[in-house]
Every structure is written in C-alpha cells, then in structure tokens.
Write an enzyme that holds these catalytic residues in place. Structure first.
Site, mmCIF file in Angstrom:
data_model
loop_
_atom_site.group_PDB
_atom_site.id
_atom_site.type_symbol
_atom_site.label_atom_id
_atom_site.label_comp_id
_atom_site.label_asym_id
_atom_site.label_seq_id
_atom_site.Cartn_x
_atom_site.Cartn_y
_atom_site.Cartn_z
ATOM 1 N N LYS A 42 2.040 12.704 7.645
ATOM 2 C CA LYS A 42 1.748 13.723 8.656
ATOM 3 C C LYS A 42 0.258 13.627 8.978
ATOM 4 O O LYS A 42 -0.596 14.044 8.191
ATOM 5 C CB LYS A 42 2.073 15.130 8.116
ATOM 6 C CG LYS A 42 2.062 16.157 9.239
ATOM 7 C CD LYS A 42 1.490 17.488 8.853
ATOM 8 C CE LYS A 42 0.009 17.537 8.793
ATOM 9 N NZ LYS A 42 -0.740 17.233 10.017
ATOM 10 N N GLU A 91 -8.416 14.649 -1.741
ATOM 11 C CA GLU A 91 -9.743 14.201 -1.305
ATOM 12 C C GLU A 91 -10.257 15.284 -0.372
ATOM 13 O O GLU A 91 -9.826 15.370 0.780
ATOM 14 C CB GLU A 91 -9.643 12.864 -0.570
ATOM 15 C CG GLU A 91 -9.156 11.721 -1.436
ATOM 16 C CD GLU A 91 -10.183 11.255 -2.458
ATOM 17 O OE1 GLU A 91 -11.347 11.683 -2.378
ATOM 18 O OE2 GLU A 91 -9.801 10.486 -3.350
ATOM 19 N N CYS A 101 -17.093 13.276 4.987
ATOM 20 C CA CYS A 101 -17.133 14.099 3.771
ATOM 21 C C CYS A 101 -18.295 13.704 2.870
ATOM 22 O O CYS A 101 -18.700 14.478 2.024
ATOM 23 C CB CYS A 101 -15.807 14.010 3.036
ATOM 24 S SG CYS A 101 -15.305 12.315 2.798
ATOM 25 N N GLU A 110 -19.882 23.868 3.838
ATOM 26 C CA GLU A 110 -19.937 22.483 4.338
ATOM 27 C C GLU A 110 -20.238 22.534 5.843
ATOM 28 O O GLU A 110 -19.585 23.275 6.582
ATOM 29 C CB GLU A 110 -18.588 21.802 4.079
ATOM 30 C CG GLU A 110 -18.556 20.337 4.470
ATOM 31 C CD GLU A 110 -17.178 19.700 4.244
ATOM 32 O OE1 GLU A 110 -16.161 20.403 4.315
ATOM 33 O OE2 GLU A 110 -17.134 18.480 4.001
HETATM 34 P P1 NAD Z 1 -8.040 20.288 7.461
HETATM 35 O O1 NAD Z 1 -7.873 20.690 6.045
HETATM 36 O O2 NAD Z 1 -8.080 21.335 8.491
HETATM 37 O O3 NAD Z 1 -6.852 19.307 7.899
HETATM 38 C C1 NAD Z 1 -6.493 18.180 7.139
HETATM 39 C C2 NAD Z 1 -5.006 17.964 7.268
HETATM 40 O O4 NAD Z 1 -4.333 19.104 6.776
HETATM 41 C C3 NAD Z 1 -4.522 17.769 8.715
HETATM 42 O O5 NAD Z 1 -3.494 16.822 8.721
HETATM 43 C C4 NAD Z 1 -3.990 19.147 9.071
HETATM 44 O O6 NAD Z 1 -2.983 19.109 10.039
HETATM 45 C C5 NAD Z 1 -3.420 19.595 7.736
HETATM 46 N N1 NAD Z 1 -3.336 21.059 7.619
HETATM 47 C C6 NAD Z 1 -4.189 21.973 8.135
HETATM 48 N N2 NAD Z 1 -3.761 23.216 7.829
HETATM 49 C C7 NAD Z 1 -2.636 23.070 7.102
HETATM 50 C C8 NAD Z 1 -1.733 23.973 6.501
HETATM 51 N N3 NAD Z 1 -1.910 25.287 6.559
HETATM 52 N N4 NAD Z 1 -0.669 23.473 5.837
HETATM 53 C C9 NAD Z 1 -0.505 22.148 5.734
HETATM 54 N N5 NAD Z 1 -1.303 21.228 6.296
HETATM 55 C C10 NAD Z 1 -2.364 21.693 6.968
HETATM 56 O O7 NAD Z 1 -9.318 19.353 7.479
HETATM 57 P P2 NAD Z 1 -9.937 18.586 8.737
HETATM 58 O O8 NAD Z 1 -10.721 19.560 9.523
HETATM 59 O O9 NAD Z 1 -8.905 17.782 9.423
HETATM 60 O O10 NAD Z 1 -10.894 17.545 8.002
HETATM 61 C C11 NAD Z 1 -12.157 17.861 7.615
HETATM 62 C C12 NAD Z 1 -12.235 18.092 6.125
HETATM 63 O O11 NAD Z 1 -11.735 16.945 5.432
HETATM 64 C C13 NAD Z 1 -13.656 18.261 5.644
HETATM 65 O O12 NAD Z 1 -13.721 19.295 4.702
HETATM 66 C C14 NAD Z 1 -13.959 16.922 4.984
HETATM 67 O O13 NAD Z 1 -14.982 16.973 4.030
HETATM 68 C C15 NAD Z 1 -12.639 16.547 4.418
HETATM 69 N N6 NAD Z 1 -12.532 15.092 4.192
HETATM 70 C C16 NAD Z 1 -12.552 14.636 2.912
HETATM 71 C C17 NAD Z 1 -12.489 13.278 2.666
HETATM 72 C C18 NAD Z 1 -12.486 12.764 1.258
HETATM 73 O O14 NAD Z 1 -12.115 11.620 1.064
HETATM 74 N N7 NAD Z 1 -12.861 13.554 0.264
HETATM 75 C C19 NAD Z 1 -12.413 12.374 3.735
HETATM 76 C C20 NAD Z 1 -12.403 12.867 5.030
HETATM 77 C C21 NAD Z 1 -12.456 14.254 5.245
#
Ligand code: NAD
Length: 477
Positions: A170, A246, A280, A381
């Site tokens: 997803k 992650e 990140c 963040e």
């Molecule tokens: P997000 O948590 O909003 O979304 C990530 C994923 O989760 C998406 O696919 C989204 O559709 C899904 N999602 C969102 N709400 C959900 C819910 N209630 N139930 C189930 N799935 C849900 O994060 P984002 O804004 O897409 O990404 C940014 C974040 O990701 C930042 O905090 C960044 O630091 C982190 N990130 C971490 C890494 C790592 O490897 N540690 C790499 C890239 C990004």
C-alpha cells in the site's frame, strides 16, 4: 491506473479512482484506482495462494527475477525519475539518484537470497544434533511514504521476495503513480502472479485495517511518521505479526571547534536541503561550538543563497516544492514559534511568492540562529527546508543536547579529532552516524533507528533477516 492483483491490472472493486497531482504546479498527473477493504482482501488472498509456489523456488531462481527487475529499472531510469519529479517534486538529478538507489536494493537482495544460511549447533547429548533453518515469514505487507516513492518500495519488496515471501504493497496516496510504474518493472521482470500485489488508495485506513487484522499477513513493514507507526505496530501485535518500523527522525548535526567549518557547512547545506528537507535523515538541529558558530553560519548562508528553488524539471533547480500546503503551514508555525522565543531569521523564513511559485507549495530555504531547546523546532520533526542553529560550549553538553529527543534515527559529527569522533559517536543514541560525512546510507549497510524512530533494519544482511523465521531441528541419531 489500475491495481495489480494476482498478476493482473484490475480496477478497484468500487470502480472509484483518485487523482495524483504535481506539487510544483498543482496539475493533475493522472487518475489511479481507489482501492478499499475488498481490494486489500483480494491482494492478501492472491499473495497467500502464490506463497507455496514462490517459497518452493530456489534462491537462484528468485535472484534471477530480482536481477531482471534491476536491469529493467535502470533501463527505465529516465522515465521513472521524470515521473518521480512530477509526482513528488524532487529535482530531476536527485530523482535519478533515487532510482539508482532503488535498483541497488534489487541487486543487493538478489545476491543476499543466495546467502541465507542456517546453522549446525553442538548438542550436550552425544546422540543428538541441532540444525537451524531460515524460512520465509509468509505473506508480508509493506506500507510506504511519498518522500522516497520508489526506493522505499524496493527496500521492502526486494528482501521479501529474496527470502521467499509474497508481498502486498500500500503506497502513499501522494505518489501512487510511482508505485504503479515500479510494479510494471516487477511484472516485466517475470515476477509470477500473486507474488507482488499493489493496492493504491486515497484513504489508507480501511486498507490498513484489513492488512492489520488479517491473520494470513505475517509481517508488516512500515515507513512513515512515528505517530502512524506506533498505531500500526500496536495493532499488528494483536495477531503477533512481525513488524519493521522505519519512522521519523530529529537528527543532530554536531560541529566541534576542531572541525573544518567550511567542510561542515557545505555538508550541512547538502544534507539539510536534500529533498527540500523531506528526508528522515535530514539534520533537524545544528549544534555548533560557540567559537566557530559565526564562520559556520556565514558559510552556510553563502551556500543557501546559491540554492535555486523551483519546479524540479526546470534546469538548474536544486530545491523542489514541499509535498503540500499542510507542510507549508508547519514551516510557518515552526518559524513563528522560534522567532517568538528569540531566534533570528538569517535567511528565508517564509513561503515563496511570485509567478514561478504560485501553484506549488514552495518555502524559502531558511536558516535560524539563536535557537534554544525550548523551541518547537527542537522537538517536532520539521521535514522541510529550515536549518536551526544552536550553540554549545563543551562536549558533554553537546551530547546531552543531541540526545534530548525521543527520536533516534541519524546523527552527524564533525571533528578532526579521531578520539572525539569515536567517543561522541558511541555516546549518541541514534542508529546511523555520519562522521565528517553526510551519507551514512547504502543498500549494503543497515538502515534504521532506535527509540521512537523505529524497530528493525532495512538493507544489508540484516534486511533479509527481517523476512525470515528461524526453525530449530533437534535430531536424535
Ligand atoms: P505518514 O505516516 O503520514 O504516511 C506513511 C504511510 O502510512 C502512507 O502510506 C500513508 O498512507 C499511511 N498512513 C497514514 N495514515 C495512516 C493510518 N491512519 N492508517 C494506516 N496507514 C496510514 O508519513 P509520510 O508523511 O508519508 O512520511 C513522512 C514521515 O516518514 C516522516 O516522519 C519521515 O521521517 C518518515 N520516513 C522515515 C524513513 C525511515 O526510513 N526511517 C524514510 C522515509 C520517511
């Protein structure tokens, strides 16, 4: 663009679609199938029924398919990168780099597939032998973010396939087209039907709920925010799924008085504004020794002045837009809070205006000086192009400031004293430390965080272990 289930491109059960837009121009790029719970169930069923055949293939056969995907991805590098720039916003040169990084995981895990070894363990009984086997976990779900919309897919799907697992993805709702094109690579590489399945959707909750409650899914690998990651990990625990998380970061970037301030500021500018600060591992706090703070700030400012914000497809652009308006508002909130509490805007500080920026979410590359730990930007963040600079007086204070966060993903140390470099790196509570270096990452090294930045590692030898269960055989002779 359709869903990919059981080797076929299909519409969503409801027939609904949603639009993917370009964050630099606001223009619609295309429509994508809007999957729901029913579609999620279909992907899980397809993955479950493909599992026995896929896990029975030899590691050499699975590796060949991943190598084919690697070749195809690199053949399509230009097209994939152009799409990524349009859909996610990063400048084309950075998108090309990301496609290369994404392909690296296909190659790396094709190789690792052949190195999944068990053990022979001595027994206290003369008539007994112990042997361990490493076996695929089963059906694995991947939930990925928009900021690295292709490499975050291969970093999860490649080790799953290499280990003999089948997969359901997803992707983020902001970058579904990148996911569709990545799946075309898998399909064209000959990944058999049902082994990889894609469910795009505009609202993640119903699809995620199906994934999290379905007992057939044995693992969830998530990359995204800590807030959502905690919820997913907690719910996955109800059916005792394996999890890899992650999550977010709040990287400290420490500059000691013996560091080369020019080299440090150059590195700082490169890694802070990488992907418009939406990585990140981007530094979220520059912690600089008082004696060199002025020269560090001056060089950083010079480098920030040279950044060229704009549409990532335009030649010369070095910083793209933020992903959306919500992100823009967060930048404004963090700058306002810092200024209210006494910080100074050295450069930038507001959204960009003018015709070139009128339809996108553009924020000026920003430096804040005089930042103190009580400011919001020191705990939340940022995920955007703001560089806050704090000063310190001694090493212990710098380490304490760096560790004063619930996150623990990446950190950076700039010093020419080797003893200090090792001492400080050991004292920092972060999973990845760059020492006079801004990129402690590669497909060959374990990527991941501690504390609230996550669980588990991706890439490296550790990355395939996340998709394997250990089984013990106790054998009487
Ligand atoms: P997000 O948590 O909003 O979304 C990530 C994923 O989760 C998406 O696919 C989204 O559709 C899904 N999602 C969102 N709400 C959900 C819910 N209630 N139930 C189930 N799935 C849900 O994060 P984002 O804004 O897409 O990404 C940014 C974040 O990701 C930042 O905090 C960044 O630091 C982190 N990130 C971490 C890494 C790592 O490897 N540690 C790499 C890239 C990004």
């Amino acid at each position: 663009m359709p869903l990919y289930i059981d080797g076929e491109w299909q519409s969503s059960a409801s027939g609904k679609t949603f639009a993917s837009t370009n964050p630099a121009t606001g223009l619609v790029l295309g429509d994508v199938a809007d999957g729901d719970r029913t579609d999620a169930r279909r992907t899980i069923e397809a993955a479950a029924s493909a599992l026995p055949r896929w896990r029975a293939r030899t590691a050499y056969e699975r590796a060949d398919i991943l190598l084919a995907a690697h070749r195809i991805m690199l053949d399509r590098r230009d097209e994939l990168a152009t799409l990524m720039t349009k859909e996610q916003g990063k400048p084309l040169r950075m998108a090309l780099t990301e496609v290369g990084y994404a392909a690296d995981f296909l190659m790396w895990f094709a190789e690792e597939a052949k190195r999944v070894y068990g053990e022979v363990i001595p027994s206290a009984r003369a008539d007994q032998r112990f042997v361990t086997l490493q076996q695929p976990v089963g059906v694995c779900a991947a939930i990925t973010p928009w900021n690295y919309p292709i490499s975050m897919i291969t970093r999860k799907v490649a080790p799953a396939l290499a280990a003999g697992c089948t997969s359901v993805l997803k992707p983020a709702e902001q970058t579904p087209l990148c996911a569709v094109e990545t799946f075309r690579v898998f399909a064209d590489a000959g990944v058999p039907p049902g082994v990889v399945n894609l469910v795009t959707c505009s609202d993640p909750e119903a699809v995620a709920d199906e994934i999290l409650t379905e007992p057939a899914v044995r693992k969830v690998s998530f990359t995204g925010s800590t807030e959502v990651g905690k919820m997913i990990a907690a719910r996955a625990g109800m059916t005792m799924k394996r999890v890899s998380m992650e999550l977010g970061g709040h990287a400290p970037f420490l500059v000691f008085p013996d560091a080369d301030p020019e080299h440090a500021a150059k590195g700082a500018a490169l890694v802070k504004f990488l992907n418009t600060g939406q990585a990140c591992i981007c530094p979220n706090r520059f912690i600089v020794h008082r004696s060199i703070a002025e020269s560090f700030l001056a060089t950083l400012r010079t480098r920030v002045e040279k950044l060229v914000p704009g549409d990532g497809l335009e030649k010369g652009t070095t910083v793209g837009p933020l992903i959306d308006d919500v992100a823009l508002k967060k930048m404004e909130r963090q700058v306002d809070d810092a200024v209210d509490k006494g910080a100074t805007i050295v450069i930038g500080g507001s959204r960009l205006s003018g015709q070139k920026f009128s339809n996108g979410a553009f924020f000026a590359p920003t430096i804040l000086s005089g930042v103190t730990p009580d400011m919001l930007i020191c705990s939340e963040e940022t995920f955007g192009p703001i560089a806050p600079v704090l000063v310190f007086d001694d090493e212990d204070e710098a380490i304490a400031m760096a560790n004063a966060t619930s996150y623990g993903l990446a950190g950076y140390v700039y010093t020419r004293d080797i003893g200090r470099a090792i001492r400080v790196a050991e004292a920092l509570d972060f999973g990845m430390i760059g020492i006079n270096d801004i990129n402690p990452t590669s497909a060959a090294v374990p990527f991941g965080g501690i504390k609230e930045s996550g669980l588990g590692r991706e890439g490296a030898r550790a990355g395939i272990a996340e998709y394997l269960d250990t089984k013990v055989l106790g054998i009487a002779l």
